[in-house]
Design a protein around this motif. Structure first.
Motif, short mmCIF file in Angstrom:
data_model
loop_
_atom_site.label_atom_id
_atom_site.label_comp_id
_atom_site.label_asym_id
_atom_site.label_seq_id
_atom_site.Cartn_x
_atom_site.Cartn_y
_atom_site.Cartn_z
N LYS A 98 6.62 10.69 -25.96
CA LYS A 98 6.55 10.63 -24.51
C LYS A 98 5.58 9.56 -24.01
O LYS A 98 5.50 9.29 -22.81
CB LYS A 98 6.15 11.99 -23.95
CG LYS A 98 7.16 13.10 -24.24
CD LYS A 98 6.71 14.42 -23.63
CE LYS A 98 7.73 15.53 -23.92
NZ LYS A 98 7.30 16.82 -23.33
N ILE A 99 4.82 8.94 -24.92
CA ILE A 99 3.87 7.91 -24.52
C ILE A 99 4.62 6.63 -24.17
O ILE A 99 5.34 6.07 -25.01
CB ILE A 99 2.85 7.64 -25.65
CG1 ILE A 99 2.04 8.90 -25.93
CG2 ILE A 99 1.94 6.49 -25.28
CD1 ILE A 99 1.03 8.74 -27.05
N LYS A 100 4.51 6.18 -22.94
CA LYS A 100 5.16 4.96 -22.50
C LYS A 100 4.27 3.76 -22.80
O LYS A 100 3.05 3.80 -22.58
CB LYS A 100 5.45 5.01 -21.00
CG LYS A 100 6.29 6.21 -20.57
CD LYS A 100 7.69 6.15 -21.16
CE LYS A 100 8.55 7.31 -20.66
NZ LYS A 100 9.91 7.28 -21.25
N PHE A 101 4.89 2.69 -23.27
CA PHE A 101 4.10 1.52 -23.65
C PHE A 101 3.44 0.86 -22.44
O PHE A 101 2.39 0.23 -22.57
CB PHE A 101 4.98 0.50 -24.39
CG PHE A 101 4.21 -0.66 -24.92
CD1 PHE A 101 3.29 -0.50 -25.95
CD2 PHE A 101 4.39 -1.93 -24.39
CE1 PHE A 101 2.57 -1.58 -26.43
CE2 PHE A 101 3.68 -3.01 -24.87
CZ PHE A 101 2.77 -2.83 -25.89
N ILE A 102 4.03 1.03 -21.26
CA ILE A 102 3.44 0.46 -20.06
C ILE A 102 2.06 1.07 -19.79
O ILE A 102 1.15 0.39 -19.31
CB ILE A 102 4.38 0.65 -18.84
CG1 ILE A 102 3.83 -0.06 -17.62
CG2 ILE A 102 4.59 2.13 -18.57
CD1 ILE A 102 3.75 -1.55 -17.75
#
Length: 391
Positions: free
Chosen positions: A175-179
């Motif tokens: 769920k960790i977004k790279f943004i």
């Protein structure tokens, strides 16, 4: 001209060159100048004069100058090796599509901060004379140097956060977004840097903003760095506990061996090594000197260790490189067989290839068993390739 301590600019014959004293060394006043004579025949004097670099000026002891030269050499060699290895690692990570994922993207951004910091340090040290005459350039370079240094610690925090979710909360790490990682790594250091610039400009606008000794204004940058290292230490201990719990089924000796190996790999990634040397433990001049050597070595070679541990020794990277080499060798093998494999295929005209095909087609049914199926397949493939190349 490099004398293992400073880069000397081009100087006319018979003139004396002046550059600021080397910075980042205890006991050196870099607001003063070192000198070196360029003789009438266009050759440099054997040694530069660093006597005026100490405050108050006096004759520099030979041992002090030798230690200063050794420490500077450690920084230059370490930064150079780190930069080269990091650039190779970045190329490998971006070239192979099989290595594209959030984890390697985080690695790449952390490596980029080290590359920019290392290059800035080398350039700044080599053009000290030029930036000394232009204070705005010196301050600008120091600002970017501090930005990339601080940003590297924020990317270490991203590494620790991602690793924590991947190991401790395995169901949530996707769920960790790279943004969000981009914002933490590149944007979050900016407010601290802006505040540091304002404080330096208003209350400590001297010495090209070089850190002669840490002041209260420098705490604006070092406080978030120390906080990040402490948080990463918590991540590190949690991950290590999970790994040890998972290894309990194995033999005790093997369990400790794997845990020790895992901790050794994670320490440079999370910057835990800096926590060991936040405060100088020595009280004698010798212990302080050893401490400064260790700090210089760790700072200059951290990028090198990252490249070795997370790229050159990475199993996914080695598998991708092995596959690339294997595919290249197979392509060369097929091309070689098509070009040199059979005497009947040495002719280079389109009609000759058809004659070979007709001759192979006229093999009687009784003789077909004596013909190697593997040879037929390879020859037919070569003929097809040759015909396409002629057409």
């Amino acid at each position: 001209m490099w004398d293992t301590l400073s880069c000397w600019p081009k100087t006319a014959a018979g003139k004396e060159s002046y550059i600021p004293c080397p910075h980042k060394h205890q006991g050196i006043d870099f607001t003063k100048n070192a000198t070196r004579k360029c003789s009438e025949n266009g050759t440099w004097a054997e040694k530069a004069n660093y006597n005026g670099c100490l405050n108050p000026p006096h004759q520099v002891p030979e041992d002090n100058l030798r230690r200063l030269t050794a420490k500077t050499s450690i920084l230059y060699v370490g930064y150079s090796l780190s930069t080269i290895s990091l650039l190779i690692s970045l190329f490998i990570f971006r070239y192979f599509r099989s290595l594209h994922c959030v984890r390697t993207l985080i690695h790449c951004n952390l490596m980029l901060t080290f590359v920019f910091r290392n290059i800035l340090f080398i350039i700044f040290s080599c053009i000290l004379g030029e930036v000394h005459r232009r204070p705005w350039m010196c301050k600008l370079m120091m600002t970017f140097f501090h930005y990339f240094t601080t940003s590297s610690f924020f990317w270490m925090f991203v590494e620790g956060l991602y690793l924590y979710f991947m190991i401790v909360h395995a169901m949530r790490h996707n769920k960790i977004k790279f943004i969000y990682c981009i914002i933490i790594g590149w944007v979050a250091p900016t407010p601290f840097l802006i505040l540091w610039i304002i404080l330096k400009k208003l209350y400590e606008d001297t010495h090209c903003w070089l850190p002669v000794q840490l002041s209260a204004y420098d705490a604006v940058l070092y406080t978030p760095v120390i906080t990040i290292l402490c948080v990463n230490l918590i991540f590190f201990l949690n991950v290590l506990c999970v790994l040890i719990c998972q290894l309990r089924r194995t033999e005790e000796s093997l369990q400790y061996k794997k845990a020790f190996r895992a901790s050794g790999i994670l320490i440079p990634l999370l910057g835990i090594n800096y926590l060991l040397f936040i405060v100088n433990p020595g009280s004698t001049p010798a212990s302080k000197e050893v401490f400064s050597y260790i700090i210089a070595f760790l700072q200059a070679t951290q990028g090198l260790f990252l490249a070795i541990l997370y790229c050159f020794m990475n199993s996914d990277v080695r598998a991708a490189l092995a596959k690339k080499v294997r595919d290249h060798m197979e392509t060369r093998s097929v091309t070689t067989k098509c070009t040199y494999g059979s005497p009947s295929l040495q002719k280079s005209t389109h009609e000759d290839y058809h004659l070979v095909s007709l001759r192979m087609a006229r093999v009687s049914p009784g003789d077909q068993d004596s013909v190697s199926p593997q040879w037929d397949a390879e020859e037919t493939l070569c003929i097809d390739l040759k015909e396409k190349s002629v057409q």
